[in-house]
Enzyme design. Structure first.
Site, short mmCIF file in Angstrom:
data_model
loop_
_atom_site.label_atom_id
_atom_site.label_comp_id
_atom_site.label_asym_id
_atom_site.label_seq_id
_atom_site.Cartn_x
_atom_site.Cartn_y
_atom_site.Cartn_z
N THR A 1 9.21 3.86 -0.12
CA THR A 1 9.39 2.50 -0.61
C THR A 1 10.29 2.46 -1.84
OG1 THR A 1 8.17 0.70 -1.67
CG2 THR A 1 7.21 2.86 -1.86
N ASP A 2 10.88 1.29 -2.08
CA ASP A 2 11.66 1.11 -3.31
C ASP A 2 10.78 1.03 -4.56
OD1 ASP A 2 10.55 -1.42 -2.89
OD2 ASP A 2 12.45 -2.52 -2.91
N GLU A 3 9.46 0.83 -4.36
CA GLU A 3 8.57 0.65 -5.52
C GLU A 3 8.46 1.91 -6.36
OE1 GLU A 3 5.02 -1.55 -5.05
OE2 GLU A 3 5.88 -2.89 -3.55
N TYR B 1 -0.46 2.31 -5.98
CA TYR B 1 0.25 2.47 -4.70
C TYR B 1 1.58 3.18 -4.90
CZ TYR B 1 3.49 1.24 -0.94
OH TYR B 1 4.45 1.30 0.04
N SER C 1 -0.94 0.80 2.08
CA SER C 1 0.34 0.18 1.74
C SER C 1 0.26 -1.07 0.86
CB SER C 1 1.07 -0.20 3.04
OG SER C 1 0.40 -1.28 3.67
N LYS D 1 2.91 6.87 -3.60
CA LYS D 1 4.09 7.06 -2.74
C LYS D 1 5.10 7.98 -3.43
CE LYS D 1 5.03 5.48 0.75
NZ LYS D 1 4.75 5.91 2.16
P1 NAD Z 1 0.48 -0.79 7.16
O1 NAD Z 1 -0.57 -0.79 6.10
O2 NAD Z 1 0.71 -2.01 7.96
O3 NAD Z 1 0.19 0.38 8.20
C1 NAD Z 1 -0.22 1.65 7.83
C2 NAD Z 1 -0.78 2.36 9.06
O4 NAD Z 1 -1.16 3.69 8.67
C3 NAD Z 1 -2.02 1.69 9.65
O5 NAD Z 1 -1.90 1.59 11.04
C4 NAD Z 1 -3.15 2.62 9.25
O6 NAD Z 1 -4.23 2.61 10.17
C5 NAD Z 1 -2.45 3.96 9.21
N1 NAD Z 1 -3.11 4.94 8.33
C6 NAD Z 1 -3.58 4.73 7.07
N2 NAD Z 1 -4.13 5.86 6.59
C7 NAD Z 1 -3.98 6.80 7.56
C8 NAD Z 1 -4.32 8.17 7.65
N3 NAD Z 1 -4.94 8.81 6.64
N4 NAD Z 1 -3.99 8.85 8.77
C9 NAD Z 1 -3.37 8.21 9.80
N5 NAD Z 1 -3.04 6.91 9.77
C10 NAD Z 1 -3.33 6.21 8.66
O7 NAD Z 1 1.80 -0.32 6.43
P2 NAD Z 1 3.32 -0.70 6.76
O8 NAD Z 1 3.67 -1.93 6.01
O9 NAD Z 1 3.54 -0.62 8.21
O10 NAD Z 1 4.07 0.51 6.03
C11 NAD Z 1 4.35 1.72 6.74
C12 NAD Z 1 5.01 2.70 5.78
O11 NAD Z 1 6.21 2.13 5.27
C13 NAD Z 1 4.15 3.04 4.56
O12 NAD Z 1 4.32 4.40 4.27
C14 NAD Z 1 4.71 2.18 3.44
O13 NAD Z 1 4.53 2.80 2.20
C15 NAD Z 1 6.18 2.13 3.83
N6 NAD Z 1 6.91 0.93 3.41
C16 NAD Z 1 6.42 -0.32 3.67
C17 NAD Z 1 7.18 -1.44 3.31
C18 NAD Z 1 6.70 -2.84 3.59
O14 NAD Z 1 7.32 -3.81 3.11
N7 NAD Z 1 5.64 -3.05 4.36
C19 NAD Z 1 8.42 -1.27 2.68
C20 NAD Z 1 8.88 0.04 2.42
C21 NAD Z 1 8.13 1.12 2.81
O1 DAU Z 2 8.97 -3.08 -1.91
C1 DAU Z 2 8.37 -2.48 -0.80
C2 DAU Z 2 6.90 -2.76 -0.79
O2 DAU Z 2 6.74 -4.13 -0.41
C3 DAU Z 2 6.10 -1.86 0.13
O3 DAU Z 2 6.20 -0.55 -0.32
C4 DAU Z 2 4.62 -2.29 0.20
O4 DAU Z 2 3.92 -1.50 1.14
C5 DAU Z 2 4.58 -3.74 0.61
O5 DAU Z 2 3.23 -4.20 0.61
C6 DAU Z 2 5.41 -4.60 -0.33
O6 DAU Z 2 4.83 -4.63 -1.66
P1 DAU Z 2 4.78 -5.98 -2.53
O7 DAU Z 2 3.71 -5.86 -3.53
O8 DAU Z 2 6.14 -6.36 -3.00
O9 DAU Z 2 4.38 -7.00 -1.35
P2 DAU Z 2 3.37 -8.22 -1.29
O10 DAU Z 2 3.63 -8.92 0.01
O11 DAU Z 2 1.97 -7.83 -1.60
O12 DAU Z 2 3.88 -9.16 -2.48
C7 DAU Z 2 5.22 -9.62 -2.51
C8 DAU Z 2 5.38 -10.40 -3.80
O13 DAU Z 2 4.60 -11.62 -3.70
C9 DAU Z 2 4.85 -9.69 -5.02
O14 DAU Z 2 5.69 -10.01 -6.12
C10 DAU Z 2 3.46 -10.27 -5.23
C11 DAU Z 2 3.61 -11.68 -4.71
N1 DAU Z 2 2.41 -12.28 -4.09
C12 DAU Z 2 1.76 -11.57 -3.14
C13 DAU Z 2 0.64 -12.08 -2.52
C14 DAU Z 2 -0.09 -11.29 -1.46
C15 DAU Z 2 1.99 -13.56 -4.46
O15 DAU Z 2 2.61 -14.21 -5.33
N2 DAU Z 2 0.89 -14.07 -3.85
C16 DAU Z 2 0.18 -13.38 -2.91
O16 DAU Z 2 -0.86 -13.91 -2.41
#
Ligand code: NAD
Ligand code: DAU
Length: 356
Positions: A132-134, A158, A83, A162
């Site tokens: 994700t919105d990405e 990434y 992720s 997705k």
């Molecule tokens: P995360 O990285 O915290 O957790 C991912 C989990 O998936 C972990 O527990 C990892 O062990 C497990 N995993 C990874 N590969 C695997 C595999 N091959 N088989 C089984 N398990 C596996 O991620 P998150 O932030 O909790 O995101 C969860 C989902 O939501 C993802 O699909 C991500 O794309 C989506 N998403 C995340 C965000 C965000 O802001 N974090 C926003 C929108 C969508």
């Molecule tokens: O939009 C949804 C996505 O949000 C999810 O699909 C992803 O799994 C999740 O990781 C997240 O992606 P981003 O790249 O937006 O999240 P991140 O927290 O890594 O970064 C948020 C913003 O902050 C991005 O513009 C990069 C910036 N950033 C990030 C880090 C880690 C910094 O400026 N400094 C940093 O150290």
């Protein structure tokens, strides 16, 4: 019962905790326990018969076949993924393997299971894919927020992986009739967030007296949603969403990164003032930008709001305060993540549970 994949990660674990706080329906949690999987997050469920943990890969067809046949879930919710965008830039291979090949294997296993169901069990079954919105790429300053019909234009390894998984999910519905639903959500934040992502990294670095690294000019915009609001949206979509549809999930909270970092600093100044009277903002350090960095994301969540009546419970102000308070109240969780000790939890706590 429901099968949750990736349930030891940030959103999956929050989802399971919220689910079991409100329902008696058991959860089978399949997670590979990569660096992002942390069973300590689910420590409060130790000994709870409603939660069964299995360490395994969504790409393992034989394991999936066995689990589906044995547990007969009424739904599969797929959170499992690599992720983190920065990690995908340094090493995309795992992203291709889990997010694309893994999703394909999961879809095939679920399709085979679903084909064997009959009557109500078959018609009520759902495969909910969490995305994700990405996948929609980057918006210009005046452009309208992403709707469900926005073109796919992923820019990072990434988001491309997705996007590929979203396309597979769509095709498995269109071609095979698999009852799928996809959700595309904006940036989540909240408890149990791995401190490699912006908000938790800023909190833990600030408290440790380390620099707060802001990429580029810090004016990239993200649309932030408290994780429990994402979880409530998923519950609504699972209960009443239409199969074959996608739903965008977002909090109408567009903010530039630098404002997020300043907000975190302001809350820490208030809640954990520094002994020497200096302010956390002094730790902000502008660093080299992320390659291919998307400038702006914004989600138009009106379909979800109109069709299913979903609304976020938290404003950004209430959610970010809860989040900072949570990190201040849970130094052990943070310390175990930082030391790597969280990875021992599976041995100590789950040794007796089902093994893959
Ligand atoms: P995360 O990285 O915290 O957790 C991912 C989990 O998936 C972990 O527990 C990892 O062990 C497990 N995993 C990874 N590969 C695997 C595999 N091959 N088989 C089984 N398990 C596996 O991620 P998150 O932030 O909790 O995101 C969860 C989902 O939501 C993802 O699909 C991500 O794309 C989506 N998403 C995340 C965000 C965000 O802001 N974090 C926003 C929108 C969508
Ligand atoms: O939009 C949804 C996505 O949000 C999810 O699909 C992803 O799994 C999740 O990781 C997240 O992606 P981003 O790249 O937006 O999240 P991140 O927290 O890594 O970064 C948020 C913003 O902050 C991005 O513009 C990069 C910036 N950033 C990030 C880090 C880690 C910094 O400026 N400094 C940093 O150290």
């Amino acid at each position: 019962m429901i099968l949750v994949t990736g349930g030891a990660g940030f959103i999956g674990a929050n989802f399971i905790l919220d689910w079991l706080a409100a329902s008696q329906e058991p959860v089978l949690n399949l997670d590979k326990l990569t660096y992002a999987g942390n069973l300590e997050t689910l420590a409060s469920l130790a000994g709870d018969a409603r939660h069964t943990f299995v360490q395994g890969d969504i790409g393992d067809s034989a394991l999936l076949g066995r689990l589906l046949t044995q547990h007969q879930p009424r739904a599969v919710i797929n959170f499992a993924a690599e992720s983190h965008v920065d990690r995908s830039i340094h090493g995309p291979a795992e992203f291709i393997q889990t997010n694309i090949v893994g999703s394909f294997n999961l879809l095939e296993a679920v399709r085979s299971y679903w084909n064997g169901l009959e009557g109500d069990a078959k018609s009520a079954f759902r495969f909910l894919h969490v995305s994700t919105d990405e996948v929609y790429g980057s918006l210009g300053p005046g452009e309208a927020a992403f709707s469900e019909t926005h073109r796919y234009e992923p820019n990072s390894p990434y988001s491309a992986s997705k996007a590929a998984s979203d396309h597979l999910v769509r095709a498995w519905h269109h071609t095979y009739g698999l009852p799928v639903i996809t959700t595309n959500c904006s940036n989540n934040y909240g408890p149990f967030h791995f401190p490699e992502k912006l908000i938790p990294l800023m909190i833990v670095n600030a408290l440790a007296g380390k620099p707060l690294p802001v990429y580029g000019d810090g004016m990239q915009v993200r649309d932030w949603l408290y994780v429990k609001d994402h979880c409530s949206a998923i519950r609504e979509v699972l209960a009443r969403g239409r199969q074959g549809q996608t739903y965008n999930v977002g909090g109408w909270n567009e903010k530039p990164n630098i404002e997020i970092v300043q907000t975190v600093c302001a809350l820490l100044n208030e809640l954990r003032p520094k002994a020497d009277g200096s302010r956390y903002e002094a730790q902000i350090s502008y660093v080299k930008d992320r390659p291919g960095h998307d400038r702006r994301y914004a989600i138009d969540a009106r379909k979800l709001e109109k069709e299913l009546g979903w609304k976020p419970a938290e404003t950004f102000e209430s959610g970010i305060r809860k989040t900072v308070e949570w990190y201040l109240a849970n130094p052990d969780w943070v310390a175990h993540v930082q030391s790597g000790a969280y990875r021992d939890w599976v041995q100590t706590q789950y040794a007796a549970q089902e093994a893959a």
